[in-house]
Design a protein around this motif. Structure first.
Motif, PDB file in Angstrom:
ATOM      1  N   ILE B  10      29.592  60.437  43.473  1.00  0.00           N
ATOM      2  CA  ILE B  10      30.239  60.791  42.208  1.00  0.00           C
ATOM      3  C   ILE B  10      30.717  59.505  41.554  1.00  0.00           C
ATOM      4  O   ILE B  10      31.548  58.786  42.112  1.00  0.00           O
ATOM      5  CB  ILE B  10      31.392  61.777  42.456  1.00  0.00           C
ATOM      6  CG1 ILE B  10      30.795  63.097  42.969  1.00  0.00           C
ATOM      7  CG2 ILE B  10      32.199  62.001  41.182  1.00  0.00           C
ATOM      8  CD1 ILE B  10      31.800  64.155  43.314  1.00  0.00           C
ATOM      9  N   ILE B  11      30.175  59.219  40.370  1.00  0.00           N
ATOM     10  CA  ILE B  11      30.519  57.990  39.657  1.00  0.00           C
ATOM     11  C   ILE B  11      31.481  58.359  38.535  1.00  0.00           C
ATOM     12  O   ILE B  11      31.096  58.980  37.555  1.00  0.00           O
ATOM     13  CB  ILE B  11      29.253  57.308  39.094  1.00  0.00           C
ATOM     14  CG1 ILE B  11      28.217  57.092  40.217  1.00  0.00           C
ATOM     15  CG2 ILE B  11      29.620  55.982  38.415  1.00  0.00           C
ATOM     16  CD1 ILE B  11      28.721  56.274  41.396  1.00  0.00           C
ATOM     17  N   GLY B  12      32.738  58.003  38.708  1.00  0.00           N
ATOM     18  CA  GLY B  12      33.777  58.383  37.754  1.00  0.00           C
ATOM     19  C   GLY B  12      34.571  59.549  38.322  1.00  0.00           C
ATOM     20  O   GLY B  12      34.122  60.690  38.311  1.00  0.00           O
ATOM     21  N   LEU B  13      35.773  59.252  38.865  1.00  0.00           N
ATOM     22  CA  LEU B  13      36.528  60.300  39.554  1.00  0.00           C
ATOM     23  C   LEU B  13      37.761  60.678  38.721  1.00  0.00           C
ATOM     24  O   LEU B  13      38.897  60.369  39.080  1.00  0.00           O
ATOM     25  CB  LEU B  13      36.924  59.832  40.960  1.00  0.00           C
ATOM     26  CG  LEU B  13      37.349  60.935  41.933  1.00  0.00           C
ATOM     27  CD1 LEU B  13      36.167  61.844  42.282  1.00  0.00           C
ATOM     28  CD2 LEU B  13      37.929  60.335  43.216  1.00  0.00           C
ATOM     29  N   GLY B  14      37.491  61.343  37.581  1.00  0.00           N
ATOM     30  CA  GLY B  14      38.588  61.863  36.762  1.00  0.00           C
ATOM     31  C   GLY B  14      38.693  63.367  36.967  1.00  0.00           C
ATOM     32  O   GLY B  14      38.401  63.865  38.051  1.00  0.00           O
ATOM     33  N   LEU B  15      39.094  64.056  35.905  1.00  0.00           N
ATOM     34  CA  LEU B  15      39.242  65.512  36.020  1.00  0.00           C
ATOM     35  C   LEU B  15      37.916  66.178  36.402  1.00  0.00           C
ATOM     36  O   LEU B  15      37.874  67.007  37.308  1.00  0.00           O
ATOM     37  CB  LEU B  15      39.731  66.106  34.688  1.00  0.00           C
ATOM     38  CG  LEU B  15      39.711  67.644  34.639  1.00  0.00           C
ATOM     39  CD1 LEU B  15      40.770  68.233  35.546  1.00  0.00           C
ATOM     40  CD2 LEU B  15      39.858  68.140  33.213  1.00  0.00           C
ATOM     41  N   ILE B  16      36.828  65.795  35.696  1.00  0.00           N
ATOM     42  CA  ILE B  16      35.546  66.480  35.918  1.00  0.00           C
ATOM     43  C   ILE B  16      34.935  66.064  37.260  1.00  0.00           C
ATOM     44  O   ILE B  16      34.578  66.910  38.078  1.00  0.00           O
ATOM     45  CB  ILE B  16      34.562  66.184  34.762  1.00  0.00           C
ATOM     46  CG1 ILE B  16      35.169  66.636  33.418  1.00  0.00           C
ATOM     47  CG2 ILE B  16      33.222  66.860  35.009  1.00  0.00           C
ATOM     48  CD1 ILE B  16      35.341  68.120  33.264  1.00  0.00           C
ATOM     49  N   GLY B  17      34.839  64.753  37.491  1.00  0.00           N
ATOM     50  CA  GLY B  17      34.291  64.279  38.764  1.00  0.00           C
ATOM     51  C   GLY B  17      35.114  64.789  39.936  1.00  0.00           C
ATOM     52  O   GLY B  17      34.566  65.217  40.964  1.00  0.00           O
ATOM     53  N   GLY B  18      36.412  64.749  39.805  1.00  0.00           N
ATOM     54  CA  GLY B  18      37.298  65.217  40.874  1.00  0.00           C
ATOM     55  C   GLY B  18      37.151  66.715  41.117  1.00  0.00           C
ATOM     56  O   GLY B  18      37.183  67.178  42.267  1.00  0.00           O
ATOM     57  N   SER B  19      36.963  67.469  40.041  1.00  0.00           N
ATOM     58  CA  SER B  19      36.820  68.924  40.194  1.00  0.00           C
ATOM     59  C   SER B  19      35.475  69.273  40.839  1.00  0.00           C
ATOM     60  O   SER B  19      35.382  70.216  41.630  1.00  0.00           O
ATOM     61  CB  SER B  19      36.952  69.620  38.840  1.00  0.00           C
ATOM     62  OG  SER B  19      38.258  69.443  38.321  1.00  0.00           O
ATOM     63  N   ILE B  20      34.418  68.494  40.502  1.00  0.00           N
ATOM     64  CA  ILE B  20      33.128  68.712  41.158  1.00  0.00           C
ATOM     65  C   ILE B  20      33.269  68.423  42.658  1.00  0.00           C
ATOM     66  O   ILE B  20      32.819  69.201  43.505  1.00  0.00           O
ATOM     67  CB  ILE B  20      32.032  67.820  40.532  1.00  0.00           C
ATOM     68  CG1 ILE B  20      31.751  68.264  39.090  1.00  0.00           C
ATOM     69  CG2 ILE B  20      30.758  67.858  41.368  1.00  0.00           C
ATOM     70  CD1 ILE B  20      30.813  67.334  38.323  1.00  0.00           C
ATOM     71  N   ALA B  21      33.909  67.291  42.975  1.00  0.00           N
ATOM     72  CA  ALA B  21      34.101  66.931  44.391  1.00  0.00           C
ATOM     73  C   ALA B  21      34.889  68.018  45.122  1.00  0.00           C
ATOM     74  O   ALA B  21      34.499  68.471  46.202  1.00  0.00           O
ATOM     75  CB  ALA B  21      34.825  65.589  44.491  1.00  0.00           C
ATOM     76  N   ALA B  22      35.987  68.453  44.507  1.00  0.00           N
ATOM     77  CA  ALA B  22      36.842  69.462  45.149  1.00  0.00           C
ATOM     78  C   ALA B  22      36.082  70.768  45.359  1.00  0.00           C
ATOM     79  O   ALA B  22      36.193  71.417  46.410  1.00  0.00           O
ATOM     80  CB  ALA B  22      38.095  69.703  44.299  1.00  0.00           C
ATOM     81  N   GLY B  23      35.272  71.148  44.349  1.00  0.00           N
ATOM     82  CA  GLY B  23      34.506  72.387  44.461  1.00  0.00           C
ATOM     83  C   GLY B  23      33.411  72.282  45.519  1.00  0.00           C
ATOM     84  O   GLY B  23      33.190  73.213  46.299  1.00  0.00           O
ATOM     85  N   MET B  24      32.697  71.131  45.553  1.00  0.00           N
ATOM     86  CA  MET B  24      31.624  70.951  46.546  1.00  0.00           C
ATOM     87  C   MET B  24      32.208  70.954  47.949  1.00  0.00           C
ATOM     88  O   MET B  24      31.618  71.501  48.882  1.00  0.00           O
ATOM     89  CB  MET B  24      30.868  69.646  46.286  1.00  0.00           C
ATOM     90  CG  MET B  24      30.078  69.656  44.992  1.00  0.00           C
ATOM     91  SD  MET B  24      28.980  68.201  44.819  1.00  0.00           S
ATOM     92  CE  MET B  24      27.545  68.762  45.773  1.00  0.00           C
ATOM     93  N   ARG B  25      33.356  70.326  48.077  1.00  0.00           N
ATOM     94  CA  ARG B  25      34.029  70.311  49.374  1.00  0.00           C
ATOM     95  C   ARG B  25      34.384  71.726  49.810  1.00  0.00           C
ATOM     96  O   ARG B  25      34.070  72.159  50.907  1.00  0.00           O
ATOM     97  CB  ARG B  25      35.285  69.429  49.244  1.00  0.00           C
ATOM     98  CG  ARG B  25      36.318  69.581  50.277  1.00  0.00           C
ATOM     99  CD  ARG B  25      36.220  68.593  51.447  1.00  0.00           C
ATOM    100  NE  ARG B  25      34.995  67.863  51.600  1.00  0.00           N
ATOM    101  CZ  ARG B  25      34.900  66.593  51.953  1.00  0.00           C
ATOM    102  NH1 ARG B  25      35.989  65.874  52.163  1.00  0.00           N
ATOM    103  NH2 ARG B  25      33.745  66.026  52.127  1.00  0.00           N
TER     104      ARG B  25
END
Lengths: 297, 297
Positions: B10-25
């Motif tokens: 994930i390149i860019g860990l803001g609201l959107i990147g962070g939410s994708i990471a949190a959801g994938m996790r």
């Protein structure tokens, strides 16, 4: 405690007139309430709901023995209503969204500006319509702008203030011209812009998709465009010059923004958007602290 | 069940990147998640929140051994990020609000349009910002538009579709050009109009009153104008031509409305407003029946 008013005549028993009646009844502000409406079903419904005591078959008979007359008909119908009122010492107010035209019409009809006329505009509303949606708390924590003339009788002004305060609203006085300028900006122009946006986008070839992929921006606009077309057409005509003035200022600013986009002038855009965001953040915090949020026009 | 992806960058860990990471996790979609961000605090926060496994000190190292790369940086930063990626057989997607420019930049950087590049745009957002606001359910019941090129690898497209569907979103495919036209209408133009309105009114002499007596119309506009100025300036530049096209159509319609107000042509106004109201009522009922409401872009 004695009711503030003996007999109150409500002319036009829709959402606003019905909500005033329901609120006055609930708070015991009137000894008796009589209503007139062009639609007889509204009157019988009002009586069935128990929010009025009597119905009248003419504006003249409803208003002749009232000590307070409240005009709740559409802006465009006001003058014809005024012509049927035999005014002596009744206090008279209205709830129209445009005030200068109403004062002008009153002068034309009566030949002078009645001292006991205290025009008003409750900044409250609802997406619902008609007397069946009447709500005694519709005006609670909302603002009501009063625009009495220079010659206004002070006891009449105090009477109309106590009516609205009795319904839980906050009253503010200003000139009719100033009211019309402020409302052209905060309410009339946004409605004109929203109607135009929804019509522009829905007439394009992508209209279903435009609504399907509508992001925050467009959804907020489109909600406004669900308002009553006839009411807004009437308001825009009644407040023509203030609306055109602010529309022209807006179109001028929009042309500057177009140039910034066209020339890819990011710094200029950021300056405008930052200023807008700062103003919004600043004023909305002031507003929240001073009073609960208003809802509609 | 095996995770869909082995290593996700994930390149860019803001609201959107962070939410994708949190959801994938949360959904177990990736065996491991690595992130890069220009801001080291975002990375350490992401690790502390447990939504990523590893942090990378360069875009190259984050992406070299990934099987899925998700670009979540601002529109304006995309090209510089692409230049640092050594692309072999990774699937790559992004979340930018403008798609034609992104495809053009990818062609410029790689010399061809990579077959395993599947651009995307989740039509979801929040008024909050940054990785601390990451929400694994941010995309649930929202739409994601994918704009793969004609040469796109079908297994890459399927992979990106399963990413978003795994996060609870609905995916739709269309051309980048069509996406940019639709978003110019539904999102970019409304934001431009709202910023301009708030700036126009707040720079007038009545600004405090304008915000105090703000009726439904203006409040909805002013909420939009609280969005991030830099982000919107970048989006408007990146989607310049579709935005100018719809802006010009809008300004043309607004001029017609001005004439109707000026000539007090109530019938013409009522026709436009009724058409707008009917379109809004029609499409919003279709939209509600097909999917929950989107919130923001």
């Amino acid at each position: 405690m004695e009711p503030e008013f003996n007999r109150v005549a409500i002319i036009g028993l829709g959402l606003i007139g019905g909500s005033i009646a329901a609120g006055m009844r609930q708070k015991g502000l009137a000894r008796s309430l009589v209503a007139w409406d062009a639609n007889e079903l509204s009157l019988s419904t009002g009586r069935d709901l128990g929010i009025i005591d009597d119905t009248a078959d003419s504006i003249a008979s409803a208003t002749s023995d009232a000590d307070l007359i409240i005009l709740c008909v559409p802006v465009k119908a006001m003058k014809a209503v005024l012509q049927q009122i035999d005014l002596s010492d009744q206090i008279m107010t209205d709830v129209g969204s445009v005030k200068s035209q109403f004062l002008k019409e009153a002068k034309e009809v009566f030949g002078y500006l009645p001292e006991r006329l205290v025009p008003g505009h409750p900044i409250a509303g609802s997406e619902r319509h008609g007397v069946t949606a009447a709500d005694p708390n519709l005006f609670a924590n909302h603002r009501v702008i009063l625009t009495p003339g220079d010659n206004a009788d002070l006891s009449a002004v105090a009477g109309v203030e106590s009516l609205w305060q009795g319904l839980g609203a906050q009253t503010i006085k200003m000139s009719a011209e100033h009211h019309d300028d402020v409302l052209a900006q905060t309410s009339h122009l946004p409605h004109l812009l929203a109607y135009t946006l929804v019509d522009t986008l829905s007439s394009g070839g992508d209209s279903l998709e435009v609504f399907q992929y509508a992001a925050g921006g467009f959804r907020d606009f489109s909600r406004i465009a669900a308002s009553d077309p006839t009411m807004w057409s009437d308001i825009f005509q009644a407040n023509k010059q203030p609306l055109l003035d602010i529309l022209d200022r807006y179109v001028g600013e929009l042309a500057k923004l177009r140039d910034m986009v066209s020339s890819e002038n990011g710094d200029a855009m950021k300056e405008v958007f930052s200023r807008a965001k700062a103003a919004r953040d600043h004023f909305s915090s002031i507003d929240r602290s001073s009073m609960d949020r208003s809802q509609d026009d």
